[in-house]
Scaffold this active site. Structure first.
Site, PDB file in Angstrom:
ATOM      1  N   ALA A 187       0.834  -1.201   0.000  1.00  0.00           N
ATOM      2  CA  ALA A 187       0.000   0.000   0.000  1.00  0.00           C
ATOM      3  C   ALA A 187       0.870   1.253   0.000  1.00  0.00           C
ATOM      4  O   ALA A 187       1.214   1.791   1.050  1.00  0.00           O
ATOM      5  CB  ALA A 187      -0.930  -0.010   1.211  1.00  0.00           C
TER       6      ALA A 187
ATOM      7  N   GLN B  19      -5.104  -8.186 -34.560  1.00  0.00           N
ATOM      8  CA  GLN B  19      -5.336  -7.861 -35.966  1.00  0.00           C
ATOM      9  C   GLN B  19      -5.358  -9.124 -36.822  1.00  0.00           C
ATOM     10  O   GLN B  19      -6.203  -9.268 -37.716  1.00  0.00           O
ATOM     11  CB  GLN B  19      -4.235  -6.911 -36.451  1.00  0.00           C
ATOM     12  CG  GLN B  19      -4.571  -6.181 -37.738  1.00  0.00           C
ATOM     13  CD  GLN B  19      -5.608  -5.085 -37.547  1.00  0.00           C
ATOM     14  OE1 GLN B  19      -5.982  -4.759 -36.433  1.00  0.00           O
ATOM     15  NE2 GLN B  19      -6.095  -4.538 -38.650  1.00  0.00           N
TER      16      GLN B  19
ATOM     17  N   GLU C  47       4.116   0.066 -11.324  1.00  0.00           N
ATOM     18  CA  GLU C  47       5.533  -0.031 -10.939  1.00  0.00           C
ATOM     19  C   GLU C  47       6.419   0.869 -11.796  1.00  0.00           C
ATOM     20  O   GLU C  47       7.550   0.538 -12.141  1.00  0.00           O
ATOM     21  CB  GLU C  47       6.022  -1.487 -10.965  1.00  0.00           C
ATOM     22  CG  GLU C  47       5.426  -2.307  -9.830  1.00  0.00           C
ATOM     23  CD  GLU C  47       6.146  -3.609  -9.604  1.00  0.00           C
ATOM     24  OE1 GLU C  47       7.390  -3.606  -9.604  1.00  0.00           O
ATOM     25  OE2 GLU C  47       5.464  -4.626  -9.409  1.00  0.00           O
TER      26      GLU C  47
END
Length: 392
Positions: free
Chosen positions: A131, A341, A368
């Site tokens: 956290a 695609q 991150e």
């Protein structure tokens, strides 16, 4: 079982090759890309599976605490994350958060803290969470405002945390809060806050495009004993950065796993789909696209395992990890887009593997350290080295 030719590269020792092959063989019958809609149940189940399989031992440091080695082996966690991500993005998430969430304890925890938390993390019996981020403090960690004030033998925490992975299902959170010894990054400390501690609440569940448990936490007069502080007072920023440093290269490895799965799916589609009297794979445009995908993956893999190998040799990898993270995540986005695609209309159909991969990769370019932050890190390191050289 997949062919894993990159394991022959000189970055790896035989134990790494054995780990990757064993995990790949285990993952094939045990993991699936699709999971039940109840994310909390799915994640708890995956953590338990990974713990029972012995794979979470690689996310924890210290053999006496259930880890596979005294320090976390960067190449091992990269191989684990790459392999898991290829089979299941949610399984990779479950593994990564066990390591990231308990990383501060592995790095700077007291013996009592390690005894209490790490063995349960390694066995998959306790879910961990990291956290750090706040509504106004994401990339700029030094700007965090969640506060912790000393009160007798306790600390009282007040503030909010957001974008917290495993929020709402974690058994404990490593919370970073401002203790005020100095301004900016120098006045932050780390604390273990157990789920269920009075004053800790889940303020909001956050839904994202690749579902995983994510929440905003609110701490209001949340009291924790002084013995729950991780490391020395005012050392929290350093502990957070050291934790992220261990796991940043593994984000690149997770992106590799997603990209490899996308290439596998693209090859399967290109060789089975017939158009205008021939296979899709027989068109030169398709071949050019596949060649670019494979080259992008190998380029990213070389950067990723260079950084992992260097870190395991004890070298600083600030620049190398940033290069790996940026190149692998951006490259994987390109590879997966190309796979979608090639799949055509089916590629954007909910539940098709390439569609799931398209959603899963997007967050890796942000968390991150967003790509733009990695660019700043790389440039800063280049300039620092240049200035140091000129100084001589």
């Amino acid at each position: 079982m997949q062919r894993l030719p990159h394991l022959d590269w000189p970055f790896f020792e035989e134990r790494h090759r054995a780990l990757a092959r064993e995990l790949d063989a285990w993952a094939e019958p045990n993991l699936a890309r699709s999971h039940e809609h109840d994310l909390a149940t799915a994640c708890r189940s995956l953590v338990a599976q990974l713990g029972a399989g012995g794979w979470l031992r690689h996310a924890v440091a210290g053999c006496e605490y259930g880890g596979s080695a005294e320090t976390i082996d960067t190449r091992a966690i990269c191989l684990v994350r790459e392999t898991l991500a290829r089979h299941s993005g949610l399984a990779d998430f479950a593994f990564a958060m066990q390591g990231l969430g308990s990383g501060a304890i592995s790095i700077a925890g007291t013996r009592q803290q390690k005894d209490e938390y790490l063995p349960r993390v390694a066995r998959g019996e306790a879910i961990a969470a990291f956290a750090l981020s706040e509504p106004e403090a994401g990339s700029d960690v030094a700007a965090l405002s969640c506060a912790a004030r000393a009160d007798g033998g306790e600390y009282v925490l007040d503030g909010e945390k957001t974008w917290i992975s495993n929020g709402g299902i974690a058994d404990f959170y490593v919370v970073f809060a401002r203790t005020g010894e100095a301004a900016g990054a120098r006045g932050i400390s780390a604390f273990v806050v157990d789920a269920g501690t009075p004053g800790l609440e889940i303020a909001e569940r956050i839904d994202v495009i690749a579902p995983h448990p994510l929440a905003r936490l609110r701490l209001t007069g949340c009291r924790v004993p002084e013995g729950k502080r991780v490391g020395a007072a005012a050392e929290g920023f350093k502990i957070a950065m050291r934790t992220l440093d261990v796991f940043r290269t593994s984000v690149a490895a997770a992106a590799l796993g997603l990209a490899r799965r996308a290439l596998d799916e693209a090859l399967a589609r290109a060789t089975s789909r017939r158009m205008f009297g021939q296979r899709l794979a027989d068109f030169q445009l398709t071949q050019a696209r596949l060649a670019q995908m494979a080259t992008t993956i190998d380029s990213a893999a070389l950067l990723t395992y260079r950084a992992a190998w260097q870190r395991d040799q004890g070298a600083s990898v600030t620049r190398e990890a940033a290069m790996a993270k940026m190149t692998a995540t951006e490259g994987a986005q390109q590879v997966i887009d190309a796979a979608v695609q090639l799949w055509g209309g089916l590629g954007v159909t909910s539940g098709v593997p390439v569609e799931s991969l398209y959603r899963e990769i997007r967050a890796l370019r942000i968390y991150e350290g967003a790509t733009e932050v990695q660019q700043l890190i790389i440039a800063r390191e280049l300039l620092r080295e240049h200035d140091a050289h000129r100084g001589h």
